[in-house]
Design an enzyme around this catalytic site. Structure first.
Site, PDB file in Angstrom:
ATOM      1  N   ALA A  69       0.717  -0.890   0.383  1.00 47.06           N
ATOM      2  CA  ALA A  69       0.048  -0.390   0.045  1.00 47.06           C
ATOM      3  C   ALA A  69       0.687   0.871  -0.052  1.00 47.06           C
ATOM      4  O   ALA A  69       1.680   0.944   0.515  1.00 47.06           O
ATOM      5  CB  ALA A  69      -1.120   0.512   0.985  1.00 47.06           C
ATOM      6  N   ASP A  70       0.186   2.185  -0.322  1.00 44.79           N
ATOM      7  CA  ASP A  70       0.844   3.283  -0.491  1.00 44.79           C
ATOM      8  C   ASP A  70      -0.178   4.737  -0.176  1.00 44.79           C
ATOM      9  O   ASP A  70      -1.070   4.799  -0.935  1.00 44.79           O
ATOM     10  CB  ASP A  70       1.293   4.003  -1.930  1.00 44.79           C
ATOM     11  CG  ASP A  70       2.428   5.415  -1.910  1.00 44.79           C
ATOM     12  OD1 ASP A  70       3.211   5.211  -0.048  1.00 44.79           O
ATOM     13  OD2 ASP A  70       2.664   5.712  -2.638  1.00 44.79           O
ATOM     14  N   THR A  71       0.107   5.486   1.044  1.00 40.74           N
ATOM     15  CA  THR A  71      -1.160   6.369   1.118  1.00 40.74           C
ATOM     16  C   THR A  71      -0.267   8.055   1.308  1.00 40.74           C
ATOM     17  O   THR A  71       0.365   7.636   1.682  1.00 40.74           O
ATOM     18  CB  THR A  71      -1.300   5.693   2.863  1.00 40.74           C
ATOM     19  OG1 THR A  71      -1.611   4.652   3.090  1.00 40.74           O
ATOM     20  CG2 THR A  71      -2.756   7.560   3.436  1.00 40.74           C
TER      21      THR A  71
END
Length: 197
Positions: A69-71
Site C-alpha cells: 500500500a501507499d498512502t
C-alpha cells in the site's frame, strides 16, 4: 493457510493487518524508490507505487499473497507525503489547519500462485480542527508527525486534531481494511477462515 507477505516496513500497517488476519504473515520491506510522475492523477500515482512495491517484494517469493500500500494526503491538488524534518511537519500542519482534505491509499495484492494482481484505491475525507500556532508547535515537538503522511497520526495524539472523517478510518492510518478484505475475497481468501486469528 496461504503464506501472506506484507510489503511494508510501516509498524502501523503491520498492526492493522494483524488485526485483520492475525499474526501469521511475513513482513518484507520493498526497495522500490517512490517518485513523482507528472501526468498521473494522485489515485493513479499511489496505485502505481503500491504495484511497484508489491512486484519488487514478490521477486523474493515463489508462492503466497503479497500485500502492499501507499498512502498520501491530497490537498489543493498537491500530494503531501511524509515530512522528514520538524520544520516540514510544521509547514504541512499549518497548510492543513482547519481545512478539509483527502487521504488516498493505493493498495495492491499479488496472488503468486494464481498469477493474479488486483490494485485499487481508497479515499477518505478528513476535516482537520482549527489549531493555534502553539498547538501545532507542541504537537510537532512530540515527534509523532515525522514519517506520517500529512504530518499527523489519527491513531495517536493526532486524534485530537481530526475533527471528523468521512470514509474508512483505517485508510487514514495507512491500510484500508474494508477494501483489502474485498480484494482478498476476490482472490478466494476469506479473513474469517480458520487460521486467520
Amino acid at each position: 493457510m496461504r503464506q501472506i507477505v506484507l510489503a511494508s516496513a510501516s509498524p502501523r500497517r503491520k498492526e492493522l493487518l494483524k488485526q485483520l488476519i492475525g499474526g501469521h504473515f511475513l513482513v518484507y520491506a520493498s526497495s522500490y524508490g517512490e517518485s513523482f510522475q507528472p501526468g498521473l492523477r494522485p489515485e493513479e500515482l499511489l496505485i502505481k507505487h503500491s504495484v511497484e512495491k508489491a512486484r519488487d517484494v514478490a521477486k523474493q517469493f515463489n508462492s503466497g499473497l503479497v500485500i502492499s500500500a501507499d498512502t498520501s494526503v491530497i490537498f489543493g491538488g498537491d500530494i503531501l507525503g511524509k515530512p522528514h524534518s520538524l520544520e516540514k511537519a510544521e509547514e504541512m500542519l499549518k497548510k492543513l489547519n482547519g481545512q478539509r482534505f483527502r487521504v488516498i491509499t493505493g493498495i495492491t495484492v499479488l496472488d503468486l500462485d494464481a498469477g493474479k494482481e488486483i490494485s485499487e484505491f481508497e479515499s477518505t475525507t478528513v476535516w482537520m480542527a482549527k489549531m493555534s500556532e502553539e498547538q501545532i508547535s507542541a504537537y510537532v515537538k512530540t515527534g509523532e508527525p515525522l514519517d506520517k503522511a500529512g504530518a499527523f497520526a489519527a491513531q495517536g495524539k493526532g486524534a485530537v486534531l481530526v475533527e471528523r472523517i468521512e470514509g474508512d478510518f483505517f485508510n487514514v492510518v495507512g491500510l484500508p481494511l474494508f477494501r483489502l478484505g474485498q480484494i482478498l475475497e476476490q482472490l478466494g481468501v476469506s479473513v474469517f477462515e480458520e487460521g486467520f486469528s
